[in-house]
Design a protein around this motif. Structure first.
Motif, PDB file in Angstrom:
ATOM      1  N   ALA A 275      27.435  18.696  64.553  1.00  0.00           N
ATOM      2  CA  ALA A 275      26.095  18.293  64.983  1.00  0.00           C
ATOM      3  C   ALA A 275      26.132  16.970  65.748  1.00  0.00           C
ATOM      4  CB  ALA A 275      25.162  18.198  63.786  1.00  0.00           C
ATOM      5  N   PHE A 276      26.949  16.067  65.346  1.00  0.00           N
ATOM      6  CA  PHE A 276      27.252  14.904  66.188  1.00  0.00           C
ATOM      7  C   PHE A 276      28.488  14.210  65.700  1.00  0.00           C
ATOM      8  CE2 PHE A 276      25.511  12.093  63.013  1.00  0.00           C
ATOM      9  CZ  PHE A 276      24.437  12.793  62.506  1.00  0.00           C
ATOM     10  N   LYS A 277      29.309  13.849  66.644  1.00  0.00           N
ATOM     11  CA  LYS A 277      30.496  13.060  66.320  1.00  0.00           C
ATOM     12  C   LYS A 277      30.354  11.732  67.030  1.00  0.00           C
ATOM     13  CE  LYS A 277      34.522  15.271  64.632  1.00  0.00           C
ATOM     14  NZ  LYS A 277      35.992  15.217  64.688  1.00  0.00           N
ATOM     15  N   PHE A 278      30.669  10.689  66.310  1.00  0.00           N
ATOM     16  CA  PHE A 278      30.558   9.341  66.871  1.00  0.00           C
ATOM     17  C   PHE A 278      31.920   8.692  66.651  1.00  0.00           C
ATOM     18  CE2 PHE A 278      29.184   4.815  66.055  1.00  0.00           C
ATOM     19  CZ  PHE A 278      28.829   4.537  67.367  1.00  0.00           C
ATOM     20  N   GLU A 279      32.668   8.509  67.718  1.00  0.00           N
ATOM     21  CA  GLU A 279      34.073   8.134  67.587  1.00  0.00           C
ATOM     22  C   GLU A 279      34.468   6.929  68.434  1.00  0.00           C
ATOM     23  OE1 GLU A 279      36.146   9.344  65.502  1.00  0.00           O
ATOM     24  OE2 GLU A 279      36.279  11.539  65.505  1.00  0.00           O
ATOM     25  N   PRO A 280      33.841   5.790  68.297  1.00  0.00           N
ATOM     26  CA  PRO A 280      34.313   4.633  69.054  1.00  0.00           C
ATOM     27  C   PRO A 280      35.667   4.177  68.501  1.00  0.00           C
ATOM     28  CG  PRO A 280      32.700   3.928  67.452  1.00  0.00           C
ATOM     29  CD  PRO A 280      32.770   5.431  67.354  1.00  0.00           C
ATOM     30  N   LEU A 281      36.404   3.467  69.315  1.00  0.00           N
ATOM     31  CA  LEU A 281      37.755   3.058  68.919  1.00  0.00           C
ATOM     32  C   LEU A 281      37.753   2.279  67.608  1.00  0.00           C
ATOM     33  CD1 LEU A 281      40.742   3.014  69.647  1.00  0.00           C
ATOM     34  CD2 LEU A 281      40.334   0.941  70.988  1.00  0.00           C
ATOM     35  N   TYR A 282      36.740   1.455  67.400  1.00  0.00           N
ATOM     36  CA  TYR A 282      36.787   0.590  66.220  1.00  0.00           C
ATOM     37  C   TYR A 282      36.617   1.349  64.910  1.00  0.00           C
ATOM     38  CZ  TYR A 282      31.643   0.291  65.666  1.00  0.00           C
ATOM     39  OH  TYR A 282      30.332   0.579  65.443  1.00  0.00           O
ATOM     40  N   LEU A 283      36.220   2.625  64.987  1.00  0.00           N
ATOM     41  CA  LEU A 283      36.108   3.420  63.757  1.00  0.00           C
ATOM     42  C   LEU A 283      37.270   4.389  63.581  1.00  0.00           C
ATOM     43  CD1 LEU A 283      32.291   4.202  63.581  1.00  0.00           C
ATOM     44  CD2 LEU A 283      33.577   2.415  62.412  1.00  0.00           C
ATOM     45  N   LYS A 284      38.181   4.427  64.556  1.00  0.00           N
ATOM     46  CA  LYS A 284      39.321   5.343  64.417  1.00  0.00           C
ATOM     47  C   LYS A 284      40.305   4.809  63.386  1.00  0.00           C
ATOM     48  CE  LYS A 284      39.136   8.043  68.516  1.00  0.00           C
ATOM     49  NZ  LYS A 284      39.397   8.143  69.930  1.00  0.00           N
ATOM     50  N   HIS A 285      41.033   5.725  62.732  1.00  0.00           N
ATOM     51  CA  HIS A 285      42.086   5.294  61.833  1.00  0.00           C
ATOM     52  C   HIS A 285      43.191   6.335  61.846  1.00  0.00           C
ATOM     53  CE1 HIS A 285      40.690   8.116  58.674  1.00  0.00           C
ATOM     54  NE2 HIS A 285      39.499   7.827  59.144  1.00  0.00           N
ATOM     55  N   GLU A 286      44.361   5.943  61.398  1.00  0.00           N
ATOM     56  CA  GLU A 286      45.536   6.774  61.645  1.00  0.00           C
ATOM     57  C   GLU A 286      45.506   8.118  60.937  1.00  0.00           C
ATOM     58  OE1 GLU A 286      48.915   4.580  60.295  1.00  0.00           O
ATOM     59  OE2 GLU A 286      48.109   4.297  58.268  1.00  0.00           O
ATOM     60  N   ASN A 287      44.729   8.235  59.873  1.00  0.00           N
ATOM     61  CA  ASN A 287      44.724   9.484  59.113  1.00  0.00           C
ATOM     62  C   ASN A 287      43.614  10.451  59.513  1.00  0.00           C
ATOM     63  OD1 ASN A 287      46.956   9.119  57.221  1.00  0.00           O
ATOM     64  ND2 ASN A 287      45.753   7.398  56.471  1.00  0.00           N
TER      65      ASN A 287
ATOM     66  N   TYR B  75      39.514 -12.428  53.847  1.00  0.00           N
ATOM     67  CA  TYR B  75      40.521 -11.980  54.809  1.00  0.00           C
ATOM     68  C   TYR B  75      40.126 -10.665  55.476  1.00  0.00           C
ATOM     69  CZ  TYR B  75      43.370 -15.711  52.897  1.00  0.00           C
ATOM     70  OH  TYR B  75      43.834 -16.952  52.517  1.00  0.00           O
ATOM     71  N   PHE B  76      38.902 -10.264  55.289  1.00  0.00           N
ATOM     72  CA  PHE B  76      38.380  -9.050  55.932  1.00  0.00           C
ATOM     73  C   PHE B  76      37.692  -9.457  57.242  1.00  0.00           C
ATOM     74  CE2 PHE B  76      35.013  -5.969  56.782  1.00  0.00           C
ATOM     75  CZ  PHE B  76      35.601  -4.745  56.522  1.00  0.00           C
ATOM     76  N   TYR B  77      38.260  -9.020  58.369  1.00  0.00           N
ATOM     77  CA  TYR B  77      37.690  -9.359  59.685  1.00  0.00           C
ATOM     78  C   TYR B  77      37.428  -8.104  60.504  1.00  0.00           C
ATOM     79  CZ  TYR B  77      39.754 -13.809  58.210  1.00  0.00           C
ATOM     80  OH  TYR B  77      40.096 -14.935  57.494  1.00  0.00           O
ATOM     81  N   ALA B  78      37.250  -6.971  59.814  1.00  0.00           N
ATOM     82  CA  ALA B  78      37.128  -5.678  60.493  1.00  0.00           C
ATOM     83  C   ALA B  78      35.664  -5.280  60.703  1.00  0.00           C
ATOM     84  CB  ALA B  78      37.837  -4.615  59.669  1.00  0.00           C
ATOM     85  N   TYR B  79      35.447  -4.331  61.565  1.00  0.00           N
ATOM     86  CA  TYR B  79      34.123  -3.736  61.791  1.00  0.00           C
ATOM     87  C   TYR B  79      33.064  -4.807  62.045  1.00  0.00           C
ATOM     88  CZ  TYR B  79      36.775  -0.064  59.367  1.00  0.00           C
ATOM     89  OH  TYR B  79      37.747   0.803  58.969  1.00  0.00           O
ATOM     90  N   ILE B 400      33.918 -12.421  61.872  1.00  0.00           N
ATOM     91  CA  ILE B 400      33.702 -13.218  60.664  1.00  0.00           C
ATOM     92  C   ILE B 400      32.775 -12.402  59.777  1.00  0.00           C
ATOM     93  CG2 ILE B 400      32.930 -15.431  59.728  1.00  0.00           C
ATOM     94  CD1 ILE B 400      35.265 -15.689  61.709  1.00  0.00           C
ATOM     95  N   CYS B 401      33.237 -12.036  58.603  1.00  0.00           N
ATOM     96  CA  CYS B 401      32.479 -11.099  57.764  1.00  0.00           C
ATOM     97  C   CYS B 401      32.033 -11.695  56.430  1.00  0.00           C
ATOM     98  CB  CYS B 401      33.303  -9.838  57.531  1.00  0.00           C
ATOM     99  SG  CYS B 401      33.495  -8.843  59.030  1.00  0.00           S
ATOM    100  N   ALA B 402      32.983 -12.004  55.548  1.00  0.00           N
ATOM    101  CA  ALA B 402      32.603 -12.367  54.188  1.00  0.00           C
ATOM    102  C   ALA B 402      31.837 -13.694  54.152  1.00  0.00           C
ATOM    103  CB  ALA B 402      33.834 -12.454  53.298  1.00  0.00           C
ATOM    104  N   ARG B 403      30.877 -13.758  53.259  1.00  0.00           N
ATOM    105  CA  ARG B 403      30.098 -14.980  53.048  1.00  0.00           C
ATOM    106  C   ARG B 403      30.981 -16.144  52.646  1.00  0.00           C
ATOM    107  NH1 ARG B 403      28.449 -16.729  48.257  1.00  0.00           N
ATOM    108  NH2 ARG B 403      28.888 -14.707  47.299  1.00  0.00           N
ATOM    109  N   THR B 404      32.088 -15.855  51.983  1.00  0.00           N
ATOM    110  CA  THR B 404      32.936 -16.914  51.424  1.00  0.00           C
ATOM    111  C   THR B 404      34.086 -17.318  52.355  1.00  0.00           C
ATOM    112  OG1 THR B 404      34.167 -15.182  50.301  1.00  0.00           O
ATOM    113  CG2 THR B 404      32.438 -16.294  49.035  1.00  0.00           C
ATOM    114  N   THR B 405      34.086 -16.803  53.574  1.00  0.00           N
ATOM    115  CA  THR B 405      35.153 -17.190  54.508  1.00  0.00           C
ATOM    116  C   THR B 405      35.022 -18.669  54.850  1.00  0.00           C
ATOM    117  OG1 THR B 405      35.039 -14.967  55.435  1.00  0.00           O
ATOM    118  CG2 THR B 405      36.271 -16.612  56.690  1.00  0.00           C
ATOM    119  N   GLU B 406      36.156 -19.379  54.763  1.00  0.00           N
ATOM    120  CA  GLU B 406      36.177 -20.819  55.063  1.00  0.00           C
ATOM    121  C   GLU B 406      37.216 -21.078  56.151  1.00  0.00           C
ATOM    122  OE1 GLU B 406      34.184 -22.979  53.690  1.00  0.00           O
ATOM    123  OE2 GLU B 406      33.383 -21.803  52.002  1.00  0.00           O
TER     124      GLU B 406
END
Lengths: 430, 430
Positions: A275-287, B75-79, B400-406
């Motif tokens: 129904a919809f696929k949303f696949e930007p690079l930042y959501l891709k993962h190796e598995n 240490y989470f800087y993703a998404y 920059i994600c977590a509230r506690t990142t310094e």
């Protein structure tokens, strides 16, 4: 607020919650106030500087509690049950703290994988056909939606996508818009709101007979009743589900799992994902192309999603299947008890067969008489219920809602209703 | 589990949550496991009889925690950030305990009214045009949606409904389906997924210039950036919002309010309510036509809704506007700090202007080289980030994600990245 203060305030909040639920009977179940009451009780703007926690908790009692309709009071018989239990609340605290957003497997594998397995557990509890169970290596599987509305909308979108693909397979030139304008949705008379949203009114037809036409997508929504199908004696009501392409019900209504948690299964994962696929690079993962993982963002309207399967896991394990069945049976028993009380009073009639936790009843007499009775009940604020319309008759609904409702509450509620009825029938105009 | 056990277990859970968040740095930020890891760790079916709470909490560490991507690790800087704060968690506990379903004013007046006022508070913090503020007695107002996707979908449905009404006003015979097939949606190149879901592809056009054509509905989605507009120095980026029909952003991204909480405003309440009305007798109440109350079920996809405004109330009051601004500024400062580190290293380049909390950077060189670097970062599991594509270049995102990142975490992260870079560039094939 640092972790040390959270430890202190969190424990106070646990006690506040336990106190609230233990003493909820003492609060009027339905609030007595005028629309707009709240705005005058608090400032017009957010404070520039921080306030103390004590000030806020004082305002919870001053501002919030007087405006609550207490859904978990054993005197609440309105609408439908909103499930609640202590294990679910604990799981929800954990879910909030972990605070992962499970839009893909990689974004938190446990969040995705526990959901798939919990939906299998639940599917087996309901004795769903094997093709809905992911662990059987079939083509189907389950997903937690926020609400039944979202599940219904997703099934409509999946059905639409599948229909477009089928038409385009034989006529690749036909524009989507033209195909869309020819699709028809069938629904029962008692359909929920979301079918209306997605389809032009002139393409929505009401269905009076089950119509399993070829190439039709069949979706079953058992929002409330679904929970009862974990009991063998109710399961026959779900017969036919093997013909459905998708099925959903709401554990957050009757299975002791706090809102929101709507369980949905599809026969073919590929249909709903399509129904919809949303696949930007930042959501891709190796598995993601391994065929081994699920990226649930393709199964739902939102991108983000909470770790809701924790609630199912805690509740299933703390109650066990036997405990959950006992809860359903107890509440059905309470509805039957109320039904007996109504049937024993010749002034009243039962308006629909009592199968689960809902009793539809009325005073023999005019709609106005029953509207009057309901008004007295609402204004009395000792119990709370709402009406419905059955074949143009105004009917009172008595729904067994709170987990803590016992026989003594049912007896008390009926005593109250008969007392108001006595007063009502004394009035000269009746 | 009775109230007494909940008091005990709830307090243990508060400590578990505080321990988890205080020591989160010691856990690998990204899990090391194979798809399908979880199914083999737990039974295939729900237990028939209840288990103990101890068994479940033991499994949280054994089964769940190894599979968590820790979104709240510094240490989470993703998404993108998933907002979290202790006041919001406390409010969420209260929300779960009250457990009301706020589909109408009567279903819990406090739930509806606090939401309206909190959306006014927030709108004023963002200096939104007056027509979005409900308390000004204008035609607009705010609502809390679950996610930005739902807000966008609602604005599309409202726009569609309004367009159909306009066309039918001059040609009442035209069927809805025919009108639908002629409507066009414009969007930017960087649109989110839900526009695609609602419209046939051949009626979706990409917009490269702001096109405020007459009779066009303009919706602005500032999901992440919106929170920054509470700081006067960022507010100019929102200029033009006065031309929008609807606007939304996600406090659950960057305003310390846990998921889910997406704030949406509309210029004219009648437009969004018109998209669908669902009015069965059991949801009617005596005040609904008074003009004084809001029945939020007409503003959203689901019927049910949580008491989410409690989270806004607690957070606004415990932080104050000044505390929230400080949080935004601190995180922007950390992004600038990381940017400086990157700019000082001639092997790297910055790929997009750093305006808020996101730094897009890469090694000068091929996409493959950068893919290699990211792979080493991911496998190292000391920090977590994901890529994006900018003009066909593979780019690393440092959010920059977590509230506690310094500052010390930023310095440590950069140290780690340069070390991996050193190793990478030593390899003979580079």
């Amino acid at each position: 607020m640092d972790a040390a203060e959270f430890r202190r305030r969190g424990k106070e909040m646990v006690d506040y919650v336990a106190d609230y639920l233990e003493n909820i009977e003492q609060r009027p179940v339905y609030p007595d106030l005028e629309p707009g009451y709240l705005r005058s009780l608090i400032p017009n703007e957010a404070p520039a500087e921080p306030e103390t926690y004590e000030e806020i908790m004082k305002d919870v009692e001053r501002v919030i509690m007087p405006g609550i309709t207490h859904w978990h009071s054993p005197y609440f018989y309105a609408y439908f049950p909103a499930a609640s239990s202590y294990p679910a609340m604990l799981a929800d605290m954990l879910c909030t703290a972990i605070g992962c957003i499970g839009f893909s497997w990689a974004a938190s594998p446990a969040c995705t994988e526990l959901e798939t397995v919990m939906m299998d557990w639940l599917g087996k509890m309901l004795q769903l056909p094997e093709h809905f169970i992911a662990g059987t290596h079939g083509h189907g599987g389950g997903v937690i939606q926020g609400t039944a509305s979202e599940a219904t909308l997703m099934s409509l979108l999946a059905a639409r996508c599948k229909a477009v693909r089928r038409v385009q397979a034989s006529n690749s030139e036909l524009p989507e818009a033209e195909i869309f304008s020819k699709l028809v949705a069938y629904t029962s008379e008692q359909t929920c709101k979301h079918t209306f949203m997605c389809y032009p009114n002139n393409l929505l037809r009401f269905l009076f007979l089950p119509g399993n036409k070829e190439n039709m997508w069949m979706h079953i929504d058992a929002a409330y009743a679904g929970s009862a199908f974990i009991c063998p004696e109710f399961r026959p009501l779900l017969n036919g589900v093997e013909y459905a392409d998708s099925f959903n019900f709401n554990p957050h209504k009757w299975l002791l799992v706090n809102f929101d948690c709507s369980a949905m299964w599809v026969k073919k994962r590929a249909d709903i994902i399509g129904a919809f696929k949303f696949e930007p690079l930042y959501l891709k993962h190796e598995n993601q192309e391994s065929g081994l993982v699920t990226d649930y963002r393709h199964w739902q309207i939102p991108l983000g999603r909470r770790f809701r399967s924790l609630k199912l896991w805690f509740v299933f394990r703390m109650y066990g299947l036997s405990g959950l069945q006992a809860h359903i049976r107890k509440q059905v028993g309470l509805a039957k008890e109320f039904e007996s009380l109504v049937r024993a009073d010749k002034r009243f009639e039962i308006c629909a067969e009592v199968i689960m936790g809902l009793v539809c009843f009325r005073l023999k007499g005019s709609n106005e008489l029953n509207q009057d009775l309901l008004k007295r009940i609402t204004n009395g604020r000792e119990i709370h219920l709402v009406p419905c319309q059955l074949s143009s008759r105004f009917v009172l609904r008595f729904a067994i809602c709170a987990r803590t409702t016992e026989s003594r509450h049912i007896q008390q509620a009926w005593h109250h209703i008969t007392q108001l009825t006595f007063e009502l029938l004394q009035e000269p105009n009746h």
